[in-house]
Design a protein around this motif. Structure first.
Motif, PDB file in Angstrom:
ATOM      1  N   GLU A  65       0.832  -1.209   0.000  1.00  0.00           N
ATOM      2  CA  GLU A  65       0.000   0.000   0.000  1.00  0.00           C
ATOM      3  C   GLU A  65       0.860   1.249   0.000  1.00  0.00           C
ATOM      4  O   GLU A  65       0.582   2.218  -0.718  1.00  0.00           O
ATOM      5  CB  GLU A  65      -0.912  -0.001   1.239  1.00  0.00           C
ATOM      6  CG  GLU A  65      -2.055  -0.997   1.172  1.00  0.00           C
ATOM      7  CD  GLU A  65      -2.870  -0.998   2.443  1.00  0.00           C
ATOM      8  OE1 GLU A  65      -4.095  -1.110   2.355  1.00  0.00           O
ATOM      9  OE2 GLU A  65      -2.274  -0.885   3.533  1.00  0.00           O
ATOM     10  N   LYS A 116      -4.679  -0.914  -8.824  1.00  0.00           N
ATOM     11  CA  LYS A 116      -5.127  -0.265  -7.597  1.00  0.00           C
ATOM     12  C   LYS A 116      -6.412  -0.871  -7.057  1.00  0.00           C
ATOM     13  O   LYS A 116      -6.788  -0.628  -5.913  1.00  0.00           O
ATOM     14  CB  LYS A 116      -5.301   1.237  -7.858  1.00  0.00           C
ATOM     15  CG  LYS A 116      -3.985   1.915  -8.256  1.00  0.00           C
ATOM     16  CD  LYS A 116      -4.158   3.383  -8.551  1.00  0.00           C
ATOM     17  CE  LYS A 116      -2.836   4.007  -8.957  1.00  0.00           C
ATOM     18  NZ  LYS A 116      -2.946   5.442  -9.261  1.00  0.00           N
ATOM     19  N   LEU A 125      -5.764  -6.702  -1.851  1.00  0.00           N
ATOM     20  CA  LEU A 125      -4.410  -6.820  -1.316  1.00  0.00           C
ATOM     21  C   LEU A 125      -4.238  -8.035  -0.416  1.00  0.00           C
ATOM     22  O   LEU A 125      -3.112  -8.495  -0.203  1.00  0.00           O
ATOM     23  CB  LEU A 125      -4.035  -5.545  -0.553  1.00  0.00           C
ATOM     24  CG  LEU A 125      -3.907  -4.285  -1.395  1.00  0.00           C
ATOM     25  CD1 LEU A 125      -3.425  -3.134  -0.534  1.00  0.00           C
ATOM     26  CD2 LEU A 125      -2.961  -4.503  -2.565  1.00  0.00           C
TER      27      LEU A 125
END
Length: 273
Positions: free
Chosen positions: A238, A252, A256
């Protein structure tokens, strides 16, 4: 490397070099880079005097570690830096090999080569030469290089076996490969790897330790060592990758959690014996 990926990578790094060449500043990399935080260049190159280098060389540094230190360069050696960018590793190496040595930097991007040659002139070094070309087709004769370095570049190639076989070809007998790279620590879904932005971010084309070692062995290297030195956690990704405005928007939007701890910076060393 597939042409579409190669063109995207070339365009990405060309933009970075243009910003530095224009004197605007390397805004896209002031917070994040290919493999890390460029504002922490002094940490990556801990123990090195970066004040001797042109600031443009430091600003265009896109690596993940210090291959110069890892390579243990000696006076009189001939060195090749694959994907030399703005020339930081080449210019640093020139001091170690001295007037009897030679350092080549190889890059495929015209803008980076322009920047590197400007930095060479500012340094006034005479034992450095920057070459245009691809790491899969190195424009040097066989068995002419003592040490090959690279800083977070091999992972960008879609034909790593060819790139590493070329490295083996140009090394002298007894020569060594000493590179910093990104490796994969766990399974990554194919759709994530295929996102072009992840290639520009040095993640999509990574190998795991076993795959890396197998390719090095296949092309002829001996005494192979592939060692992870720091894991890219969710928070690090990040902070260092997703703040980069030049990354593809699709990157983006990645979950994650899927890539938390999936990548690591690594040192790779091998010999031609």
């Amino acid at each position: 490397m597939k042409s579409d990926v190669k063109n995207k990578v070339k365009k990405y790094y060309g933009k970075i070099a243009k910003k530095v060449n224009s004197g605007v500043g390397n805004n896209c990399c002031s917070t994040s880079s290919c493999c890390g935080d460029i504002s922490k260049s002094s940490l990556i190159y801990e123990g090195e005097n970066l004040n001797d280098l042109p600031k443009e060389a430091v600003e265009a540094s896109l690596g993940c570690a210090n291959p110069v230190l890892f390579a243990e360069l000696k006076e009189g050696e001939t060195v090749l830096d694959l994907g030399s960018g703005g020339g930081i590793n080449v210019l640093m190496s020139s001091k170690y090999v001295g007037s009897t040595g030679k350092v080549y930097g190889l890059d495929m991007t015209d803008e980076m080569l322009e920047l590197a040659n400007k930095n060479k002139e500012k340094m006034g070094v005479t034992n450095v030469e920057f070459l245009k070309g691809f790491i899969e087709d190195i424009p040097l004769q066989s068995e002419t290089i003592d040490v090959i370095m690279s800083n977070c570049v091999i992972n960008l190639s879609d034909n790593k076996e060819k790139a590493l076989s070329e490295a083996y070809r140009v090394l002298k007998n007894g020569g060594r490969l000493a590179i910093a790279d990104i490796i994969t620590m766990k399974y990554i879904p194919l759709d994530l790897r295929e996102k072009a932005g992840m290639w520009c971010g040095c993640l999509g084309g990574t190998l795991n330790i076993q795959e890396y070692g197998s390719i090095l062995e296949k092309v002829g290297f001996k005494n192979i060592e592939v060692k992870s030195v720091h894991i890219y956690t969710k928070s690090i990704i990040e902070e260092t990758f997703l703040k980069n405005k030049y990354l593809d928007e699709a990157v983006k939007d990645i979950d994650l959690d899927l890539i938390d701890g999936a990548f690591a910076g690594a040192y790779v060393k091998a010999y031609k014996l």
